[in-house]
Design a protein around this motif. Structure first.
Motif, mmCIF file in Angstrom:
data_model
loop_
_atom_site.group_PDB
_atom_site.id
_atom_site.type_symbol
_atom_site.label_atom_id
_atom_site.label_comp_id
_atom_site.label_asym_id
_atom_site.label_seq_id
_atom_site.Cartn_x
_atom_site.Cartn_y
_atom_site.Cartn_z
ATOM 1 N N VAL A 40 11.318 16.896 43.860
ATOM 2 C CA VAL A 40 10.526 15.686 43.634
ATOM 3 C C VAL A 40 9.769 15.704 42.304
ATOM 4 N N PRO A 41 8.923 16.718 42.017
ATOM 5 C CA PRO A 41 8.177 16.675 40.748
ATOM 6 C C PRO A 41 9.072 16.781 39.520
ATOM 7 N N VAL A 42 10.164 17.518 39.626
ATOM 8 C CA VAL A 42 11.089 17.678 38.505
ATOM 9 C C VAL A 42 11.812 16.357 38.238
ATOM 10 N N PHE A 43 12.244 15.704 39.304
ATOM 11 C CA PHE A 43 12.924 14.408 39.187
ATOM 12 C C PHE A 43 11.973 13.361 38.623
ATOM 13 N N ALA A 44 10.734 13.370 39.104
ATOM 14 C CA ALA A 44 9.746 12.394 38.634
ATOM 15 C C ALA A 44 9.514 12.545 37.133
ATOM 16 N N ASP A 45 9.404 13.797 36.677
ATOM 17 C CA ASP A 45 9.217 14.039 35.243
ATOM 18 C C ASP A 45 10.432 13.565 34.453
ATOM 19 N N ALA A 46 11.636 13.823 34.988
ATOM 20 C CA ALA A 46 12.870 13.440 34.302
ATOM 21 C C ALA A 46 13.004 11.924 34.199
ATOM 22 N N SER A 69 19.113 24.927 46.912
ATOM 23 C CA SER A 69 20.529 24.724 47.211
ATOM 24 C C SER A 69 20.742 23.272 47.608
ATOM 25 N N LEU A 70 21.746 22.647 47.024
ATOM 26 C CA LEU A 70 22.069 21.262 47.340
ATOM 27 C C LEU A 70 23.381 21.200 48.105
ATOM 28 N N LYS A 71 23.420 20.423 49.158
ATOM 29 C CA LYS A 71 24.634 20.232 49.942
ATOM 30 C C LYS A 71 25.064 18.768 49.886
ATOM 31 N N ASN A 72 26.350 18.556 50.059
ATOM 32 C CA ASN A 72 26.910 17.201 50.065
ATOM 33 C C ASN A 72 26.576 16.413 48.804
ATOM 34 N N VAL A 73 26.635 17.093 47.676
ATOM 35 C CA VAL A 73 26.473 16.411 46.393
ATOM 36 C C VAL A 73 27.828 16.422 45.684
ATOM 37 N N LYS A 74 27.925 15.587 44.673
ATOM 38 C CA LYS A 74 29.150 15.541 43.887
ATOM 39 C C LYS A 74 28.860 16.099 42.495
ATOM 40 N N ASN A 97 5.441 10.527 46.179
ATOM 41 C CA ASN A 97 5.518 10.663 47.639
ATOM 42 C C ASN A 97 6.701 9.885 48.214
ATOM 43 N N ALA A 98 7.025 8.772 47.609
ATOM 44 C CA ALA A 98 8.165 7.976 48.067
ATOM 45 C C ALA A 98 9.480 8.706 47.784
ATOM 46 N N LEU A 99 9.502 9.500 46.720
ATOM 47 C CA LEU A 99 10.712 10.241 46.378
ATOM 48 C C LEU A 99 11.091 11.269 47.441
ATOM 49 N N SER A 100 10.101 11.715 48.199
ATOM 50 C CA SER A 100 10.371 12.730 49.220
ATOM 51 C C SER A 100 11.288 12.195 50.319
ATOM 52 N N LEU A 101 11.444 10.857 50.383
ATOM 53 C CA LEU A 101 12.358 10.256 51.351
ATOM 54 C C LEU A 101 13.814 10.383 50.881
ATOM 55 N N LEU A 102 13.978 10.652 49.589
ATOM 56 C CA LEU A 102 15.307 10.687 49.001
ATOM 57 C C LEU A 102 15.764 12.074 48.568
ATOM 58 N N LEU A 103 14.801 12.954 48.272
ATOM 59 C CA LEU A 103 15.128 14.223 47.635
ATOM 60 C C LEU A 103 14.478 15.406 48.333
ATOM 61 N N PRO A 104 15.020 16.605 48.156
ATOM 62 C CA PRO A 104 14.345 17.808 48.653
ATOM 63 C C PRO A 104 12.977 17.925 47.981
ATOM 64 N N SER A 105 12.001 18.425 48.691
ATOM 65 C CA SER A 105 10.626 18.458 48.181
ATOM 66 C C SER A 105 10.501 19.190 46.845
ATOM 67 N N ILE A 161 25.430 15.664 38.217
ATOM 68 C CA ILE A 161 25.213 15.762 39.665
ATOM 69 C C ILE A 161 24.916 14.390 40.244
ATOM 70 N N ASP A 162 25.708 13.982 41.196
ATOM 71 C CA ASP A 162 25.467 12.749 41.949
ATOM 72 C C ASP A 162 24.795 13.156 43.258
ATOM 73 N N MET A 163 23.499 12.833 43.375
ATOM 74 C CA MET A 163 22.729 13.234 44.550
ATOM 75 C C MET A 163 23.088 12.410 45.785
ATOM 76 N N LYS A 164 23.645 11.227 45.573
ATOM 77 C CA LYS A 164 23.976 10.327 46.687
ATOM 78 C C LYS A 164 25.421 9.828 46.552
ATOM 79 N N PRO A 165 26.395 10.722 46.661
ATOM 80 C CA PRO A 165 27.791 10.321 46.432
ATOM 81 C C PRO A 165 28.336 9.322 47.441
#
Length: 436
Positions: A329-335, A235-240, A318-326, A289-293
Protein backbone atom coordinates in the motif's frame (compact mmCIF):
# COMPACT_ATOMS: atom_id res chain seq x y z
CA UNK A 1 45.97 -31.92 -22.67
CA UNK A 2 46.85 -33.30 -19.27
CA UNK A 3 46.87 -36.95 -20.35
CA UNK A 4 49.14 -38.18 -17.57
CA UNK A 5 49.92 -41.86 -17.62
CA UNK A 6 51.52 -42.68 -14.29
CA UNK A 7 49.39 -45.79 -14.13
CA UNK A 8 47.38 -47.19 -17.02
CA UNK A 9 44.14 -49.03 -16.40
CA UNK A 10 42.52 -50.87 -19.29
CA UNK A 11 38.82 -50.04 -19.52
CA UNK A 12 38.65 -50.52 -23.28
CA UNK A 13 35.72 -52.93 -22.86
CA UNK A 14 33.76 -50.46 -20.69
CA UNK A 15 31.69 -47.30 -21.02
CA UNK A 16 33.19 -44.52 -18.90
CA UNK A 17 30.72 -41.91 -17.65
CA UNK A 18 32.07 -38.69 -16.13
CA UNK A 19 29.67 -37.07 -13.66
CA UNK A 20 27.20 -38.66 -11.26
CA UNK A 21 24.34 -36.20 -11.58
CA UNK A 22 20.92 -36.81 -13.13
CA UNK A 23 22.25 -37.39 -16.68
CA UNK A 24 25.21 -39.48 -15.57
CA UNK A 25 23.13 -41.69 -13.31
CA UNK A 26 20.50 -42.29 -15.99
CA UNK A 27 23.15 -43.02 -18.63
CA UNK A 28 24.77 -45.55 -16.29
CA UNK A 29 21.43 -47.20 -15.56
CA UNK A 30 20.49 -47.48 -19.24
CA UNK A 31 23.87 -48.84 -20.37
CA UNK A 32 24.04 -51.20 -17.39
CA UNK A 33 20.51 -52.36 -18.09
CA UNK A 34 21.65 -53.32 -21.58
CA UNK A 35 24.23 -55.58 -20.01
CA UNK A 36 27.20 -53.32 -20.72
CA UNK A 37 30.03 -52.82 -18.17
CA UNK A 38 29.89 -49.25 -16.87
CA UNK A 39 32.35 -47.18 -14.84
CA UNK A 40 30.96 -43.97 -13.36
CA UNK A 41 33.43 -41.30 -12.22
CA UNK A 42 32.16 -38.88 -9.55
CA UNK A 43 34.44 -36.38 -7.82
CA UNK A 44 32.07 -35.42 -4.98
CA UNK A 45 32.72 -37.29 -1.78
CA UNK A 46 30.07 -38.13 0.79
CA UNK A 47 29.71 -35.54 3.53
CA UNK A 48 29.46 -38.41 6.00
CA UNK A 49 32.72 -39.91 7.15
CA UNK A 50 32.11 -43.50 6.15
CA UNK A 51 34.54 -46.13 7.37
CA UNK A 52 34.47 -48.03 4.12
CA UNK A 53 36.63 -48.36 1.06
CA UNK A 54 33.53 -48.68 -1.12
CA UNK A 55 33.57 -45.97 -3.76
CA UNK A 56 29.85 -46.56 -4.12
CA UNK A 57 29.27 -45.57 -0.50
CA UNK A 58 31.71 -42.66 -0.44
CA UNK A 59 30.85 -41.02 -3.75
CA UNK A 60 28.21 -38.32 -3.32
CA UNK A 61 25.95 -39.13 -6.25
CA UNK A 62 23.05 -36.97 -7.39
CA UNK A 63 23.91 -34.01 -5.18
CA UNK A 64 22.10 -31.49 -7.40
CA UNK A 65 19.21 -33.90 -7.99
CA UNK A 66 18.47 -33.79 -4.27
CA UNK A 67 17.80 -30.04 -4.29
CA UNK A 68 15.66 -29.89 -7.44
CA UNK A 69 12.04 -28.90 -6.99
CA UNK A 70 12.89 -27.57 -3.52
CA UNK A 71 13.87 -31.06 -2.46
CA UNK A 72 10.80 -32.69 -4.01
CA UNK A 73 12.37 -33.40 -7.44
CA UNK A 74 10.16 -32.39 -10.35
CA UNK A 75 11.55 -35.24 -12.44
CA UNK A 76 9.66 -34.61 -15.69
CA UNK A 77 6.60 -32.99 -17.23
CA UNK A 78 3.78 -35.25 -18.44
CA UNK A 79 3.37 -33.46 -21.76
CA UNK A 80 3.34 -34.16 -25.48
CA UNK A 81 6.20 -33.27 -27.82
CA UNK A 82 4.63 -30.00 -28.97
CA UNK A 83 4.33 -28.73 -25.40
CA UNK A 84 7.84 -29.86 -24.59
CA UNK A 85 9.29 -28.04 -27.58
CA UNK A 86 7.47 -24.84 -26.63
CA UNK A 87 9.20 -24.99 -23.27
CA UNK A 88 12.68 -25.33 -24.78
CA UNK A 89 13.43 -21.80 -26.01
CA UNK A 90 16.78 -22.54 -27.69
CA UNK A 91 17.79 -25.40 -29.98
CA UNK A 92 14.54 -27.28 -29.39
CA UNK A 93 14.77 -29.05 -32.78
CA UNK A 94 17.95 -30.72 -31.58
CA UNK A 95 15.80 -32.55 -29.00
CA UNK A 96 13.37 -34.21 -31.45
CA UNK A 97 15.14 -37.57 -31.57
CA UNK A 98 15.98 -37.65 -27.87
CA UNK A 99 12.45 -36.77 -26.81
CA UNK A 100 10.96 -39.38 -29.14
CA UNK A 101 13.35 -42.08 -27.92
CA UNK A 102 12.79 -41.42 -24.21
CA UNK A 103 9.71 -39.23 -23.67
CA UNK A 104 8.13 -38.32 -20.32
CA UNK A 105 6.00 -41.49 -20.37
CA UNK A 106 9.19 -43.57 -20.61
CA UNK A 107 10.83 -41.63 -17.78
CA UNK A 108 7.77 -42.22 -15.61
CA UNK A 109 7.70 -45.92 -16.53
CA UNK A 110 11.38 -46.22 -15.65
CA UNK A 111 10.80 -45.04 -12.10
CA UNK A 112 7.37 -46.60 -11.54
CA UNK A 113 8.57 -49.99 -12.77
CA UNK A 114 11.24 -49.81 -10.07
CA UNK A 115 8.78 -49.15 -7.29
CA UNK A 116 8.60 -45.34 -7.16
CA UNK A 117 5.06 -44.00 -6.93
CA UNK A 118 4.57 -40.77 -8.90
CA UNK A 119 1.97 -38.01 -9.00
CA UNK A 120 1.19 -35.29 -11.51
CA UNK A 121 0.46 -31.79 -10.23
CA UNK A 122 -0.49 -28.41 -11.68
CA UNK A 123 1.13 -27.75 -15.04
CA UNK A 124 1.67 -31.50 -15.59
CA UNK A 125 4.66 -31.45 -13.24
CA UNK A 126 5.59 -34.94 -12.09
CA UNK A 127 6.87 -35.59 -8.55
CA UNK A 128 7.43 -38.67 -6.39
CA UNK A 129 4.30 -39.24 -4.30
CA UNK A 130 6.50 -39.03 -1.21
CA UNK A 131 7.65 -35.51 -2.19
CA UNK A 132 11.21 -36.66 -1.50
CA UNK A 133 13.99 -36.26 -4.06
CA UNK A 134 15.92 -38.82 -2.05
CA UNK A 135 13.49 -41.50 -3.24
CA UNK A 136 14.28 -40.66 -6.88
CA UNK A 137 18.00 -40.95 -6.16
CA UNK A 138 17.43 -44.21 -4.28
CA UNK A 139 15.85 -45.81 -7.37
CA UNK A 140 18.79 -44.77 -9.54
CA UNK A 141 21.40 -46.00 -7.05
CA UNK A 142 19.63 -49.32 -6.58
CA UNK A 143 19.59 -49.78 -10.35
CA UNK A 144 23.34 -49.09 -10.48
CA UNK A 145 23.96 -51.75 -7.84
CA UNK A 146 21.75 -54.20 -9.69
CA UNK A 147 23.74 -53.74 -12.91
CA UNK A 148 27.11 -53.90 -11.08
CA UNK A 149 28.10 -50.40 -12.12
CA UNK A 150 31.59 -49.55 -10.84
CA UNK A 151 31.88 -46.18 -9.07
CA UNK A 152 35.25 -44.42 -8.95
CA UNK A 153 35.38 -41.46 -6.57
CA UNK A 154 38.01 -39.46 -8.48
CA UNK A 155 38.13 -36.12 -10.29
CA UNK A 156 38.73 -36.46 -14.01
CA UNK A 157 41.09 -33.75 -15.29
CA UNK A 158 41.21 -34.47 -19.03
CA UNK A 159 39.68 -36.41 -21.88
CA UNK A 160 42.20 -37.65 -24.43
CA UNK A 161 41.88 -38.46 -28.11
CA UNK A 162 44.00 -39.70 -30.97
CA UNK A 163 43.30 -39.59 -34.71
CA UNK A 164 39.69 -38.50 -34.25
CA UNK A 165 38.87 -41.16 -31.65
CA UNK A 166 38.66 -41.09 -27.87
CA UNK A 167 41.65 -42.85 -26.32
CA UNK A 168 41.05 -42.41 -22.59
CA UNK A 169 40.61 -40.17 -19.57
CA UNK A 170 43.01 -39.09 -16.83
CA UNK A 171 42.26 -38.45 -13.16
CA UNK A 172 43.77 -36.09 -10.61
CA UNK A 173 46.20 -38.74 -9.33
CA UNK A 174 47.75 -39.39 -12.72
CA UNK A 175 45.83 -42.56 -13.46
CA UNK A 176 45.04 -43.03 -17.14
CA UNK A 177 41.97 -45.08 -18.04
CA UNK A 178 42.15 -46.53 -21.54
CA UNK A 179 38.68 -46.37 -23.07
CA UNK A 180 37.06 -45.67 -26.43
CA UNK A 181 33.64 -44.69 -25.02
CA UNK A 182 33.21 -41.63 -22.81
CA UNK A 183 29.94 -39.91 -21.88
CA UNK A 184 30.43 -36.42 -20.44
CA UNK A 185 27.71 -35.55 -17.91
CA UNK A 186 29.53 -33.00 -15.77
CA UNK A 187 26.75 -30.39 -15.69
CA UNK A 188 26.99 -26.63 -16.09
CA UNK A 189 28.07 -23.85 -13.73
CA UNK A 190 24.96 -23.39 -11.59
CA UNK A 191 25.03 -24.57 -7.97
CA UNK A 192 28.83 -25.09 -7.83
CA UNK A 193 28.49 -26.53 -4.30
CA UNK A 194 27.03 -29.60 -6.00
CA UNK A 195 30.20 -30.08 -8.04
CA UNK A 196 29.16 -28.24 -11.21
CA UNK A 197 32.29 -26.21 -11.90
CA UNK A 198 32.38 -26.26 -15.70
CA UNK A 199 35.24 -28.74 -16.05
CA UNK A 200 33.38 -30.64 -18.79
CA UNK A 201 33.28 -27.45 -20.85
CA UNK A 202 37.05 -27.17 -20.48
CA UNK A 203 37.55 -30.79 -21.61
CA UNK A 204 35.39 -30.07 -24.64
CA UNK A 205 37.24 -26.89 -25.58
CA UNK A 206 40.60 -28.64 -25.23
CA UNK A 207 39.36 -31.18 -27.76
CA UNK A 208 38.37 -28.41 -30.17
CA UNK A 209 34.63 -28.26 -29.50
CA UNK A 210 32.86 -24.91 -29.49
CA UNK A 211 31.29 -23.99 -26.15
CA UNK A 212 28.73 -21.20 -26.48
CA UNK A 213 28.57 -18.34 -23.99
CA UNK A 214 27.82 -19.65 -20.50
CA UNK A 215 25.15 -17.61 -18.71
CA UNK A 216 22.70 -18.14 -15.87
CA UNK A 217 19.12 -19.15 -16.70
CA UNK A 218 16.10 -19.62 -14.47
CA UNK A 219 17.74 -17.11 -12.17
CA UNK A 220 16.47 -14.25 -9.96
CA UNK A 221 16.57 -10.79 -11.52
CA UNK A 222 18.32 -7.73 -10.10
CA UNK A 223 16.48 -4.41 -10.09
CA UNK A 224 18.16 -1.45 -8.46
CA UNK A 225 16.32 1.32 -6.68
CA UNK A 226 14.10 1.29 -3.62
CA UNK A 227 10.83 -0.09 -5.04
CA UNK A 228 11.64 -3.80 -4.75
CA UNK A 229 13.75 -3.36 -1.64
CA UNK A 230 10.81 -1.77 0.21
CA UNK A 231 8.67 -4.78 -0.74
CA UNK A 232 11.23 -7.48 0.07
CA UNK A 233 9.64 -10.64 1.39
CA UNK A 234 6.27 -9.93 -0.26
CA UNK A 235 4.98 -12.82 -2.34
CA UNK A 236 2.33 -12.16 -4.97
CA UNK A 237 -0.03 -14.85 -6.25
CA UNK A 238 -2.32 -14.86 -9.27
CA UNK A 239 -0.56 -11.95 -10.93
CA UNK A 240 0.52 -11.65 -14.52
CA UNK A 241 4.19 -10.99 -15.26
CA UNK A 242 5.26 -9.77 -18.69
CA UNK A 243 8.86 -9.41 -19.83
CA UNK A 244 9.35 -6.69 -22.43
CA UNK A 245 12.28 -6.21 -24.74
CA UNK A 246 12.35 -2.42 -24.66
CA UNK A 247 15.00 -2.19 -27.35
CA UNK A 248 12.88 -4.12 -29.86
CA UNK A 249 9.60 -2.81 -28.47
CA UNK A 250 7.92 -6.17 -27.97
CA UNK A 251 6.82 -8.53 -25.22
CA UNK A 252 8.82 -11.78 -25.13
CA UNK A 253 7.16 -13.55 -22.19
CA UNK A 254 3.86 -13.32 -20.33
CA UNK A 255 2.40 -15.70 -17.76
CA UNK A 256 0.09 -15.92 -14.74
CA UNK A 257 1.37 -17.22 -11.43
CA UNK A 258 3.54 -16.30 -8.45
CA UNK A 259 6.49 -14.00 -7.86
CA UNK A 260 8.50 -12.63 -4.96
CA UNK A 261 10.11 -9.28 -4.13
CA UNK A 262 13.59 -9.43 -2.60
CA UNK A 263 16.25 -7.05 -1.31
CA UNK A 264 18.00 -7.23 -4.71
CA UNK A 265 14.98 -7.27 -7.05
CA UNK A 266 12.52 -10.02 -7.93
CA UNK A 267 12.36 -13.81 -7.89
CA UNK A 268 9.80 -16.62 -7.81
CA UNK A 269 8.51 -18.99 -10.53
CA UNK A 270 7.33 -16.31 -13.00
CA UNK A 271 10.56 -14.33 -12.73
CA UNK A 272 12.78 -17.40 -13.10
CA UNK A 273 10.94 -18.38 -16.28
CA UNK A 274 11.11 -14.80 -17.57
CA UNK A 275 14.90 -14.77 -17.10
CA UNK A 276 15.23 -17.56 -19.67
CA UNK A 277 13.95 -15.13 -22.34
CA UNK A 278 16.59 -12.46 -21.76
CA UNK A 279 19.19 -12.40 -24.52
CA UNK A 280 22.00 -9.91 -24.77
CA UNK A 281 22.05 -6.99 -22.32
CA UNK A 282 19.58 -7.49 -19.42
CA UNK A 283 19.30 -3.69 -19.22
CA UNK A 284 17.35 -3.75 -22.49
CA UNK A 285 14.43 -5.44 -20.71
CA UNK A 286 11.78 -4.54 -18.16
CA UNK A 287 9.28 -6.55 -16.11
CA UNK A 288 5.63 -5.50 -15.99
CA UNK A 289 3.26 -6.72 -13.25
CA UNK A 290 -0.50 -6.81 -13.71
CA UNK A 291 -1.94 -6.94 -10.19
CA UNK A 292 -5.48 -7.61 -11.45
CA UNK A 293 -5.16 -9.82 -14.55
CA UNK A 294 -8.75 -11.08 -14.28
CA UNK A 295 -10.16 -7.54 -14.67
CA UNK A 296 -9.95 -5.33 -17.74
CA UNK A 297 -9.59 -1.58 -17.23
CA UNK A 298 -13.32 -0.88 -17.56
CA UNK A 299 -14.26 -3.52 -14.97
CA UNK A 300 -11.46 -2.36 -12.69
CA UNK A 301 -12.71 1.22 -12.89
CA UNK A 302 -16.17 0.04 -11.88
CA UNK A 303 -14.62 -1.81 -8.96
CA UNK A 304 -12.75 1.32 -7.87
CA UNK A 305 -15.85 3.49 -8.09
CA UNK A 306 -17.77 0.97 -5.99
CA UNK A 307 -15.03 0.71 -3.36
CA UNK A 308 -14.52 4.45 -3.22
CA UNK A 309 -18.24 5.20 -2.89
CA UNK A 310 -18.46 2.83 0.09
CA UNK A 311 -15.38 4.38 1.70
CA UNK A 312 -15.58 7.98 0.52
CA UNK A 313 -14.44 9.44 3.85
CA UNK A 314 -11.39 7.21 4.08
CA UNK A 315 -7.89 8.31 3.20
CA UNK A 316 -6.54 7.09 -0.16
CA UNK A 317 -3.95 4.85 1.50
CA UNK A 318 -6.63 3.11 3.57
CA UNK A 319 -8.84 2.51 0.54
CA UNK A 320 -5.91 0.86 -1.24
CA UNK A 321 -5.88 -1.88 1.37
CA UNK A 322 -9.05 -3.22 -0.28
CA UNK A 323 -7.08 -3.82 -3.46
CA UNK A 324 -3.51 -4.60 -2.42
CA UNK A 325 -1.48 -6.48 0.19
CA UNK A 326 -0.84 -4.20 3.16
CA UNK A 327 2.93 -4.12 2.59
CA UNK A 328 2.41 -2.80 -0.93
CA UNK A 329 0.00 0.00 0.00
CA UNK A 330 2.52 2.75 0.96
CA UNK A 331 4.86 1.82 -1.90
CA UNK A 332 2.01 1.86 -4.43
CA UNK A 333 0.71 5.16 -3.06
CA UNK A 334 4.13 6.76 -3.47
CA UNK A 335 4.44 5.36 -7.01
CA UNK A 336 1.06 6.80 -7.97
CA UNK A 337 2.09 10.29 -6.84
CA UNK A 338 -1.24 10.77 -5.06
CA UNK A 339 -1.19 12.11 -1.49
CA UNK A 340 -1.77 9.06 0.77
CA UNK A 341 -3.83 11.25 3.13
CA UNK A 342 -6.15 12.51 0.39
CA UNK A 343 -9.80 11.65 1.04
CA UNK A 344 -11.21 9.16 -1.43
CA UNK A 345 -14.10 11.49 -2.31
CA UNK A 346 -11.54 14.02 -3.58
CA UNK A 347 -9.86 11.69 -6.04
CA UNK A 348 -10.40 12.88 -9.63
CA UNK A 349 -11.14 10.75 -12.68
CA UNK A 350 -7.62 11.48 -13.95
CA UNK A 351 -6.15 10.20 -10.69
CA UNK A 352 -8.41 7.16 -10.80
CA UNK A 353 -7.17 6.37 -14.31
CA UNK A 354 -3.60 6.67 -13.05
CA UNK A 355 -4.37 4.15 -10.26
CA UNK A 356 -5.90 1.75 -12.78
CA UNK A 357 -2.89 2.07 -15.10
CA UNK A 358 -0.52 1.32 -12.24
CA UNK A 359 -2.57 -1.66 -11.03
CA UNK A 360 -2.44 -3.08 -14.54
CA UNK A 361 1.22 -2.26 -15.18
CA UNK A 362 3.81 -1.89 -12.44
CA UNK A 363 7.11 -1.52 -14.28
CA UNK A 364 10.26 -3.02 -12.81
CA UNK A 365 13.50 -2.16 -14.65
CA UNK A 366 15.90 -5.06 -15.18
CA UNK A 367 19.50 -4.30 -14.23
CA UNK A 368 20.99 -7.79 -14.37
CA UNK A 369 20.96 -11.33 -13.04
CA UNK A 370 21.94 -12.75 -9.71
CA UNK A 371 25.23 -14.73 -9.89
CA UNK A 372 25.25 -17.95 -11.91
CA UNK A 373 25.80 -19.80 -8.63
CA UNK A 374 22.16 -18.99 -7.79
CA UNK A 375 20.78 -20.08 -11.17
CA UNK A 376 18.75 -23.28 -11.43
CA UNK A 377 20.40 -24.15 -14.73
CA UNK A 378 23.16 -23.01 -17.05
CA UNK A 379 22.45 -21.56 -20.47
CA UNK A 380 25.02 -22.44 -23.09
CA UNK A 381 27.26 -25.45 -23.59
CA UNK A 382 28.74 -27.56 -26.35
CA UNK A 383 27.36 -26.29 -29.66
CA UNK A 384 24.51 -28.52 -30.88
CA UNK A 385 25.74 -28.40 -34.50
CA UNK A 386 28.82 -30.34 -33.32
CA UNK A 387 26.74 -33.17 -31.79
CA UNK A 388 24.78 -35.87 -33.60
CA UNK A 389 21.16 -35.42 -32.41
CA UNK A 390 20.28 -39.10 -32.92
CA UNK A 391 23.11 -40.43 -30.71
CA UNK A 392 24.53 -37.46 -28.72
CA UNK A 393 27.94 -38.42 -30.12
CA UNK A 394 30.50 -35.77 -30.99
CA UNK A 395 30.87 -35.03 -34.70
CA UNK A 396 34.56 -34.37 -34.05
CA UNK A 397 35.54 -37.47 -32.08
CA UNK A 398 34.27 -41.01 -32.31
CA UNK A 399 33.36 -42.39 -28.91
CA UNK A 400 32.73 -39.04 -27.19
CA UNK A 401 29.16 -38.43 -26.06
CA UNK A 402 27.41 -35.57 -24.26
CA UNK A 403 24.32 -35.46 -22.04
CA UNK A 404 22.42 -33.02 -19.83
CA UNK A 405 23.69 -29.49 -19.18
CA UNK A 406 26.86 -30.16 -21.18
CA UNK A 407 24.77 -29.43 -24.29
CA UNK A 408 23.57 -25.98 -25.36
CA UNK A 409 19.91 -26.77 -24.69
CA UNK A 410 17.86 -25.54 -21.74
CA UNK A 411 14.21 -25.13 -20.83
CA UNK A 412 11.80 -23.40 -18.51
CA UNK A 413 10.83 -24.63 -15.07
CA UNK A 414 8.37 -27.50 -14.77
CA UNK A 415 10.45 -30.68 -15.09
CA UNK A 416 11.61 -29.95 -18.65
CA UNK A 417 15.29 -29.66 -17.82
CA UNK A 418 15.44 -33.02 -16.08
CA UNK A 419 13.59 -34.48 -19.06
CA UNK A 420 16.38 -33.09 -21.28
CA UNK A 421 18.96 -34.70 -18.99
CA UNK A 422 17.23 -38.09 -19.02
CA UNK A 423 16.45 -38.13 -22.77
CA UNK A 424 19.96 -37.12 -23.87
CA UNK A 425 21.48 -39.59 -21.40
CA UNK A 426 19.30 -42.36 -22.79
CA UNK A 427 20.45 -41.77 -26.39
CA UNK A 428 24.10 -41.42 -25.37
CA UNK A 429 23.99 -44.64 -23.34
CA UNK A 430 22.27 -46.58 -26.14
CA UNK A 431 24.75 -45.36 -28.77
CA UNK A 432 27.77 -46.00 -26.57
CA UNK A 433 26.45 -49.48 -25.80
CA UNK A 434 26.12 -50.24 -29.49
CA UNK A 435 29.87 -49.68 -29.88
CA UNK A 436 30.80 -52.45 -27.42
Amino acid sequence: MKCMKNQQIDYSDKICIVGGGAAGLMAACIAGGLGKPVVLFEKNRSEKQLETESFFDNAYLGKKLLITGKGRCNLTNECDRETFMKNVPRNSKFMFAAFSAFPPSAVMDFFENRGLSLKTERGNRVFPTSDKALDVLRVLKEELKKTNCKIINKKIVSVCANCGKISGIADEDGNFYITQNVILCTGGLSYPVTGSDGDGFEFSKELGHTVTEIRPSLVPIVSQGSFCKRLQGLSLKNVKVTLRDDKKGKNVYSELGEMLFTHFGVSGPLVLSASAHIDGDPGDYSIHIDMKPALDEKTLDERLLSDFSKNQNKNYKNALSLLLPSKMVPVFADASGIDPELKVNSITKKQRNLIISLLKDIKIPVDGFRPIEEAIITRGGVKTSEIKPSTMESKLYEGLFFAGEMIDVDAYTGGFNLQIAFSTAYLAAKAASDKL
